[in-house]
Design a protein around this motif. Structure first.
Motif, PDB file in Angstrom:
ATOM      1  N   ASP A   1    -126.094  21.695 -27.151  1.00  0.00           N
ATOM      2  CA  ASP A   1    -126.519  20.966 -25.959  1.00  0.00           C
ATOM      3  C   ASP A   1    -125.832  21.562 -24.746  1.00  0.00           C
ATOM      4  OD1 ASP A   1    -128.138  19.224 -27.286  1.00  0.00           O
ATOM      5  OD2 ASP A   1    -126.536  17.773 -27.663  1.00  0.00           O
ATOM      6  N   LEU A   2    -126.608  22.081 -23.842  1.00  0.00           N
ATOM      7  CA  LEU A   2    -126.026  22.635 -22.619  1.00  0.00           C
ATOM      8  C   LEU A   2    -126.499  21.796 -21.444  1.00  0.00           C
ATOM      9  CD1 LEU A   2    -126.664  26.448 -23.114  1.00  0.00           C
ATOM     10  CD2 LEU A   2    -124.529  25.231 -23.424  1.00  0.00           C
ATOM     11  N   ASN A   3    -125.591  21.504 -20.531  1.00  0.00           N
ATOM     12  CA  ASN A   3    -126.058  20.828 -19.323  1.00  0.00           C
ATOM     13  C   ASN A   3    -126.419  21.872 -18.279  1.00  0.00           C
ATOM     14  OD1 ASN A   3    -123.736  21.592 -17.995  1.00  0.00           O
ATOM     15  ND2 ASN A   3    -122.663  19.712 -18.520  1.00  0.00           N
ATOM     16  N   GLN A   4    -126.889  21.372 -17.156  1.00  0.00           N
ATOM     17  CA  GLN A   4    -127.449  22.294 -16.172  1.00  0.00           C
ATOM     18  C   GLN A   4    -126.409  23.277 -15.641  1.00  0.00           C
ATOM     19  OE1 GLN A   4    -130.240  20.278 -13.809  1.00  0.00           O
ATOM     20  NE2 GLN A   4    -130.165  21.757 -12.162  1.00  0.00           N
ATOM     21  N   SER A   5    -125.205  22.770 -15.415  1.00  0.00           N
ATOM     22  CA  SER A   5    -124.200  23.654 -14.827  1.00  0.00           C
ATOM     23  C   SER A   5    -123.764  24.719 -15.831  1.00  0.00           C
ATOM     24  CB  SER A   5    -123.004  22.848 -14.329  1.00  0.00           C
ATOM     25  OG  SER A   5    -122.431  22.141 -15.371  1.00  0.00           O
ATOM     26  N   GLN A   6    -123.732  24.339 -17.124  1.00  0.00           N
ATOM     27  CA  GLN A   6    -123.371  25.333 -18.133  1.00  0.00           C
ATOM     28  C   GLN A   6    -124.442  26.417 -18.229  1.00  0.00           C
ATOM     29  OE1 GLN A   6    -122.871  22.468 -21.253  1.00  0.00           O
ATOM     30  NE2 GLN A   6    -120.674  22.821 -21.364  1.00  0.00           N
TER      31      GLN A   6
ATOM     32  N   ASN B   1    -133.291  24.317 -29.665  1.00  0.00           N
ATOM     33  CA  ASN B   1    -133.595  23.125 -30.455  1.00  0.00           C
ATOM     34  C   ASN B   1    -133.174  21.863 -29.730  1.00  0.00           C
ATOM     35  OD1 ASN B   1    -134.612  24.537 -32.516  1.00  0.00           O
ATOM     36  ND2 ASN B   1    -132.840  24.355 -33.868  1.00  0.00           N
ATOM     37  N   SER B   2    -132.399  22.039 -28.673  1.00  0.00           N
ATOM     38  CA  SER B   2    -131.790  20.874 -28.049  1.00  0.00           C
ATOM     39  C   SER B   2    -132.640  20.384 -26.883  1.00  0.00           C
ATOM     40  CB  SER B   2    -130.391  21.248 -27.567  1.00  0.00           C
ATOM     41  OG  SER B   2    -130.068  20.506 -26.433  1.00  0.00           O
ATOM     42  N   ALA B   3    -132.878  19.093 -26.858  1.00  0.00           N
ATOM     43  CA  ALA B   3    -133.693  18.522 -25.784  1.00  0.00           C
ATOM     44  C   ALA B   3    -132.964  18.634 -24.446  1.00  0.00           C
ATOM     45  CB  ALA B   3    -134.009  17.061 -26.087  1.00  0.00           C
ATOM     46  N   GLN B   4    -131.649  18.490 -24.511  1.00  0.00           N
ATOM     47  CA  GLN B   4    -130.880  18.528 -23.260  1.00  0.00           C
ATOM     48  C   GLN B   4    -130.941  19.919 -22.625  1.00  0.00           C
ATOM     49  OE1 GLN B   4    -126.701  17.580 -23.667  1.00  0.00           O
ATOM     50  NE2 GLN B   4    -126.368  18.133 -21.528  1.00  0.00           N
ATOM     51  N   THR B   5    -130.769  20.940 -23.475  1.00  0.00           N
ATOM     52  CA  THR B   5    -130.822  22.310 -22.980  1.00  0.00           C
ATOM     53  C   THR B   5    -132.190  22.601 -22.408  1.00  0.00           C
ATOM     54  OG1 THR B   5    -129.397  22.836 -24.831  1.00  0.00           O
ATOM     55  CG2 THR B   5    -130.292  24.680 -23.610  1.00  0.00           C
TER      56      THR B   5
END
Lengths: 358, 270
Positions: free
Chosen positions: A49-54, A75-79
């Motif tokens: 899971d990566l957030n926007q800043s990452q 695979n991650s919805a957040q990414t």
């Protein structure tokens, strides 16, 4: 395997990586590889899971070798959401059929010319009204309803706000990595993950600096990008800031001088190291910002700090805190006539600096 | 635990108080002691720059005194040495923001947690100096082998003697150039001691590395090659009670100089 992988894309498979720091570690080894330079990169990420800043950091890392992320598989919805927000073509492994529309959001430097025109159309529409913007996001992935959430306040968007929004690009993030003594509300996990990213960011910064000084055109051309971001959703806090009174300070702030104002502050001049600007709204420096800037001091997290050249020793926005990375203090201050206007704002509880192009 | 509170002062500006504070603090911390450095030069702070900690400062001495934060929150941990902490001065205020009693109170509190509390004193003999000295029980007087610096150091020693709470004071002679001393262009260490009648804690040679280290924000004691750094390490050992011989500053660095010195000593022997 997927129609969105363009033929000349260089595929980096990081699907086995288990954390953000893994990804950055692997990427930094890829940077040394000649073959990865000047390429369109297709990134394959796993469940991380990566957030926007990452994701921004990862993208700027890739930008540093003149390559661009054109496609991302995760695979991650957040990414996925973060990537959509950044305008990267994305395919989640589960729902590959939904990627068709996203080609519209591909970055202008990479997609064929007819698609580039399409993108510009989108941008033009967005400038007119924020509702179009959310429609665009909706097209990209219907499963991500959060991203397309439309708001009543959007009709009140100012032209300025919306013009700023598109023309952002990431630059290295300054984050707070070892502030043991400082009370800042921070999540430990984000902290650890970013620590690693951060160390490469510093490296990246030096790469960038070096190249800019060698050949001005190269990096700026690679960095210039237009990404449609839903980050600039217009909220009540934005409205509040837009209606604060604004104070103009038409002098250079020297060490030890403070500007403290309940509202927005515009400094016409430089802010030398040791000076402080504190405002409950936005801070705009028409010059070089080298001191401390604290925007949104009363807790408004939508407050922003802008400067023609961002060199701040510390940036604070509401309760968030970021400091200049160690090792960046050169003995001789960089003297240059080229300014790189930048804006700092809070993204996912981190202060992120964006380039304001043109 | 009760630590030692040492003020580093000079009277004259620009003789190397802050450099001495940063280096002695780092050297003491390197030896394993817990050290806190307090910058009392409010309005003209520099100690954070020398330690490379400028970007970490959120709360300052004045914030602690005006109770905007707790003392522990204002202590900035050094990035290299976890034993070393800095309590920075406020840049946007002046000396009148602090009183003697307040600083004394802070020193008493820090004494409980740290082996050494080092106070970096501002130049002059006005309120800033009075504040810094108030909390201390020991003093290090920094001077250079120049008539003006020695005159000011003499004045400072007089003021320190007048204060009952200062139990001990010692002298550090900074920026000695052995070659100039040899040609009688500079006062020698003995000349300075004879003028001031004060115990010597250390002699620090003039070293170009000090300038680079200041700009980099890395104290010279971290650099093995630096002769000044070595001198500061020895000073730290002497503060902790070790008997360390003074560095022979006349020792030539190059081989030719060594050969010359060897023949000179032969000549003297005959």
């Amino acid at each position: 395997m997927n129609q969105n992988f363009s033929e000349d894309a260089y595929i980096i498979d990081l699907s086995y990586a288990t954390s953000a720091s893994d990804i950055v570690f692997e990427l930094s080894s890829v940077i040394d590889n000649e073959r990865a330079k000047n390429q369109n990169i297709a990134l394959k990420l796993g469940k991380v899971d990566l957030n926007q800043s990452q994701l921004l950091s990862i993208r700027s890392l890739i930008n540093s070798i003149n390559s661009t992320v054109t496609f991302l598989e995760t695979n991650s919805a957040q990414t996925e959401l973060a990537a959509i927000n950044l305008g990267i073509v994305v395919s989640s492994v589960k729902t590959t059929e939904k990627t068709e529309d996203t080609t519209n959001l591909a970055e202008p430097t990479l997609v064929p010319s007819y698609e580039y025109v399409k993108l510009e159309d989108h941008i033009d529409e967005n400038e007119d009204s924020k509702d179009d913007e959310s429609d665009v996001v909706e097209d990209t992935d219907e499963s991500q309803e959060d991203a397309a959430e439309s708001e009543d306040t959007q009709s009140e968007v100012s032209d300025e706000e919306s013009a700023l929004k598109e023309e952002k690009n990431n630059s290295p993030i300054i984050s707070n990595d070892e502030a043991d003594e400082i009370i800042v509300a921070k999540s430990e996990d984000i902290q650890n993950a970013l620590d690693n990213i951060y160390s490469t960011e510093v490296k990246l910064e030096s790469i960038l600096d070096g190249e800019v000084s060698n050949e001005d055109g190269v990096i700026s051309a690679a960095v210039v990008k237009k990404a449609v971001m839903n980050e600039a959703k217009y909220t009540e806090e934005d409205f509040e800031i837009d209606h604060f009174s604004t104070s103009y300070v038409k002098q250079t702030l020297r060490s030890g001088q403070i500007v403290n104002y309940d509202g927005n502050v515009v400094i016409i001049g430089d802010c030398h190291p040791g000076s402080e600007v504190i405002a409950s709204g936005d801070i705009t420096v028409w010059g070089i910002l080298s001191g401390i800037a604290h925007a949104g001091v009363k807790g408004n997290e939508r407050a922003k700090v802008r400067a023609l050249k961002m060199n701040a020793i510390q940036l604070r926005i509401a309760k968030h805190y970021a400091r200049k990375p160690d090792g960046m203090n050169t003995i001789f201050p960089e003297r240059t006539s080229t300014f790189t206007p930048e804006e700092a704002r809070v993204v996912d509880n981190e202060i992120v600096i964006f380039k304001i192009n043109d | 635990m009760s630590g030692r509170v040492i003020v580093i002062t000079s009277g004259k500006g620009g003789v190397g108080k802050t450099t001495t504070s940063a280096n002695i603090g780092t050297a003491l911390a390197k030896s394993g002691a817990s050290v806190v450095l307090i910058d009392t030069d409010i309005g003209l702070r520099n100690l954070d720059l020398l330690l490379g900690l400028e970007n970490r400062i959120v709360y300052t001495l004045v914030d602690v005194i005006e109770e905007r934060c707790k003392l522990k929150q204002a202590l900035v941990k050094d990035k290299r040495n976890p034993n070393l902490c800095l309590l920075a001065a406020a840049q946007t205020r002046d000396k009148s923001a602090v009183s003697q009693d307040q600083l004394k109170e802070i020193c008493e509190e820090l004494k409980e947690d740290f082996d050494f509390v080092l106070l970096d004193c501002p130049a002059g003999i006005e309120q800033g100096f009075q504040n810094a000295v108030a909390g201390a029980t020991e003093a290090i007087v920094v001077t250079t082998p120049e008539v003006s610096a020695i005159r000011d150091a003499d004045r400072i020693i007089g003021l320190l003697q007048a204060r009952e709470e200062i139990e001990d004071y010692k002298l550090v002679i900074n920026r000695v150039r052995p070659q100039m001393v040899q040609t009688n262009d500079m006062l020698s260490v003995d000349d300075v001691i004879n003028t001031l009648h004060c115990d010597l804690l250390g002699v620090v040679p003039d070293d170009t590395y000090i300038i680079t280290s200041t700009n980099k924000g890395v104290p010279a004691v971290n650099e093995e090659k630096s002769l000044a750094g070595k001198a500061y390490l020895n000073i730290a050992k002497r503060i902790q009670g070790e008997d360390v011989p003074f560095i022979d500053l006349d020792e030539p660095k190059d081989i030719l100089g060594k050969i010359k010195k060897f023949f000179k000593s032969l000549g003297k022997g005959e």
